[in-house]
Design an enzyme around this catalytic site. Sequence first.
Site, PDB file in Angstrom:
ATOM      1  N   ALA A 220     -18.412  40.649   0.190  1.00  0.00           N
ATOM      2  CA  ALA A 220     -19.238  41.792   0.585  1.00  0.00           C
ATOM      3  C   ALA A 220     -20.585  41.366   1.154  1.00  0.00           C
ATOM      4  CB  ALA A 220     -19.442  42.725  -0.607  1.00  0.00           C
TER       5      ALA A 220
ATOM      6  N   LEU B  49     -23.473  40.262  -0.333  1.00  0.00           N
ATOM      7  CA  LEU B  49     -24.512  41.009  -1.028  1.00  0.00           C
ATOM      8  C   LEU B  49     -25.773  40.205  -1.337  1.00  0.00           C
ATOM      9  CD1 LEU B  49     -22.219  42.894  -3.577  1.00  0.00           C
ATOM     10  CD2 LEU B  49     -23.212  43.804  -1.469  1.00  0.00           C
TER      11      LEU B  49
ATOM     12  N   GLY C  64     -30.147  35.345   1.759  1.00  0.00           N
ATOM     13  CA  GLY C  64     -30.592  33.986   1.450  1.00  0.00           C
ATOM     14  C   GLY C  64     -29.452  33.059   1.124  1.00  0.00           C
TER      15      GLY C  64
ATOM     16  N   ALA D 182     -23.786  31.196   3.140  1.00  0.00           N
ATOM     17  CA  ALA D 182     -22.322  31.254   3.173  1.00  0.00           C
ATOM     18  C   ALA D 182     -21.826  32.669   2.886  1.00  0.00           C
ATOM     19  CB  ALA D 182     -21.730  30.269   2.170  1.00  0.00           C
TER      20      ALA D 182
ATOM     21  N   ASN E 163     -25.276  30.853 -13.449  1.00  0.00           N
ATOM     22  CA  ASN E 163     -26.258  31.930 -13.560  1.00  0.00           C
ATOM     23  C   ASN E 163     -26.111  32.729 -14.845  1.00  0.00           C
ATOM     24  OD1 ASN E 163     -25.649  32.263 -10.147  1.00  0.00           O
ATOM     25  ND2 ASN E 163     -27.616  31.612 -10.955  1.00  0.00           N
TER      26      ASN E 163
ATOM     27  N   ARG F  20     -25.914  41.583  -9.131  1.00  0.00           N
ATOM     28  CA  ARG F  20     -25.905  40.650 -10.251  1.00  0.00           C
ATOM     29  C   ARG F  20     -26.726  41.174 -11.434  1.00  0.00           C
ATOM     30  NH1 ARG F  20     -24.863  34.610  -9.408  1.00  0.00           N
ATOM     31  NH2 ARG F  20     -23.665  35.307 -11.209  1.00  0.00           N
TER      32      ARG F  20
ATOM     33  N   GLU G 232     -32.863  33.337 -13.155  1.00  0.00           N
ATOM     34  CA  GLU G 232     -31.547  33.048 -12.605  1.00  0.00           C
ATOM     35  C   GLU G 232     -30.748  32.047 -13.428  1.00  0.00           C
ATOM     36  OE1 GLU G 232     -30.269  34.301  -9.402  1.00  0.00           O
ATOM     37  OE2 GLU G 232     -31.862  35.781  -9.661  1.00  0.00           O
TER      38      GLU G 232
ATOM     39  N   HIS H  45     -30.950  28.855  -4.860  1.00  0.00           N
ATOM     40  CA  HIS H  45     -31.171  28.312  -6.204  1.00  0.00           C
ATOM     41  C   HIS H  45     -31.489  26.823  -6.080  1.00  0.00           C
ATOM     42  CE1 HIS H  45     -28.397  31.685  -7.788  1.00  0.00           C
ATOM     43  NE2 HIS H  45     -29.640  31.979  -8.102  1.00  0.00           N
TER      44      HIS H  45
ATOM     45  N   ASN I 169     -18.058  32.218  -0.524  1.00  0.00           N
ATOM     46  CA  ASN I 169     -18.894  33.290  -1.064  1.00  0.00           C
ATOM     47  C   ASN I 169     -20.230  32.756  -1.568  1.00  0.00           C
ATOM     48  OD1 ASN I 169     -19.102  36.028  -1.325  1.00  0.00           O
ATOM     49  ND2 ASN I 169     -17.652  36.230  -3.007  1.00  0.00           N
TER      50      ASN I 169
ATOM     51  N   CYS J 157     -21.999  25.780  -9.275  1.00  0.00           N
ATOM     52  CA  CYS J 157     -22.232  27.207  -9.519  1.00  0.00           C
ATOM     53  C   CYS J 157     -21.223  27.762 -10.517  1.00  0.00           C
ATOM     54  CB  CYS J 157     -22.109  27.994  -8.215  1.00  0.00           C
ATOM     55  SG  CYS J 157     -23.552  27.895  -7.141  1.00  0.00           S
TER      56      CYS J 157
END
Length: 421
Positions: A18, A20, A23, A26, A100, A128, A162, A230, A341, A347
């Site tokens: 999506a 969302l 920054g 990707a 996260n 998030r 985060e 991040h 994504n 991550c």
Amino acid sequence: MPTEINFDGIVGPSHNFAGLSPGNLAATQNAGTTSWPRHAALEGIAKMRANLALGLTQGILLPHDRPNRRWLASLSTDYASAPPLLRAQAMSASAMWAANAATVSPGTDTADGRCHFTPANLLTMPHRSHEAHETARQLAIAFADPAHFAHHAPIPAPFGDEGAANHMRLARSHGEPGIELFVYGKSGGAFPARQSRVASAAVARAHGLDPARTLFLAQSPDAIAAGAFHNDVVAVANEQVLFVHEHALADRDAAYAEIRQAAPWVEIVEVPADAVSLADAVSSYLFNAQLVTPPDGVMTLIVPVEAAGHPRVAAWLETMLAGNGPIRRVETVDVRQSMANGGGPACLRLRVVADPKTIDPRFLVDAAKLDSIAAVVSEHWPETIVPDQIVGTSPDLALVQTVSSARAALLRVLALEGVLD
């Protein structure tokens, strides 16, 4: 015995593109394309199998219930009638990026000798921001023994936090006292800086960290502007090694001096910008790798295929391995759906140093349990999700039922039905 355990987020059945996260280059570049949730989850499981093959201890965190009906209700709507953007935000599978989930301080670093958890509030991004409650529930179940673990509430608004994506730890070995590095942002041009220094300091106080062994470092605005939303996109630490891009930190020389003063034994492996640019680092996710120490003692960098296939990054990795540095092995994993994504191997995991015997075994995996999880994914996860199924004029309510049923099937297999429902 305290052991470093990687807790990977299982890619949820609502995995979709999506776009969302401003920054996150990707994610925004792939916005509106078809996603492959089943394949994405199987890629993540294969990564966990590779970790087990290295001899690492492996855990899991579970997908959150999606769409998040309670969040939508708090906005006085439901999934069927919500505006398309709210539907996409409620359906996001971004909890798969367990880095996260929280900030974690092992007992060797804290005043009371317990491992401390603070769930990330993730306030900067609406999709998030509604994860913290479910994350806290899972962590409280997985790490329930109050003799070994302490849990804190998320940092309140407006101070964005985060989690481990902006937190690093250095120690001679995982089971020894270390220094904790909190990396915060100030600005990144058009992109938001997501980690507040106030939030980082509050987490450090809650965890009872020694101020002499706790550093607060500013992330480079250039790195944020280049897509390092991040810190873990431009730096990763493991035991005595800090693996870092030359332009990761705002004041490189001062930051290195602080680190060396607090921990003279630290080895800084810096990748120069003239070998790997910030753009190269962000597109390849060289630093969003897992830097680990398997039982054989050979420090290993687990990189995505995008890094291994990038000419300049691959050349630098070859040069590094040919030298006499502390990172002696590079392994490659395929997590293309996560990468598309905006999340690489690092991550997908949250690092916890603890005795596995103190952890709820339902959140630890071996090869047989991964087989069971893979079977559920293969049977129940959607093969594809087309954007119009979520943000189209008429949302696909059958998809909602498929996503809910898939997660329920996973909870049954893991004996968590009725616990995380």
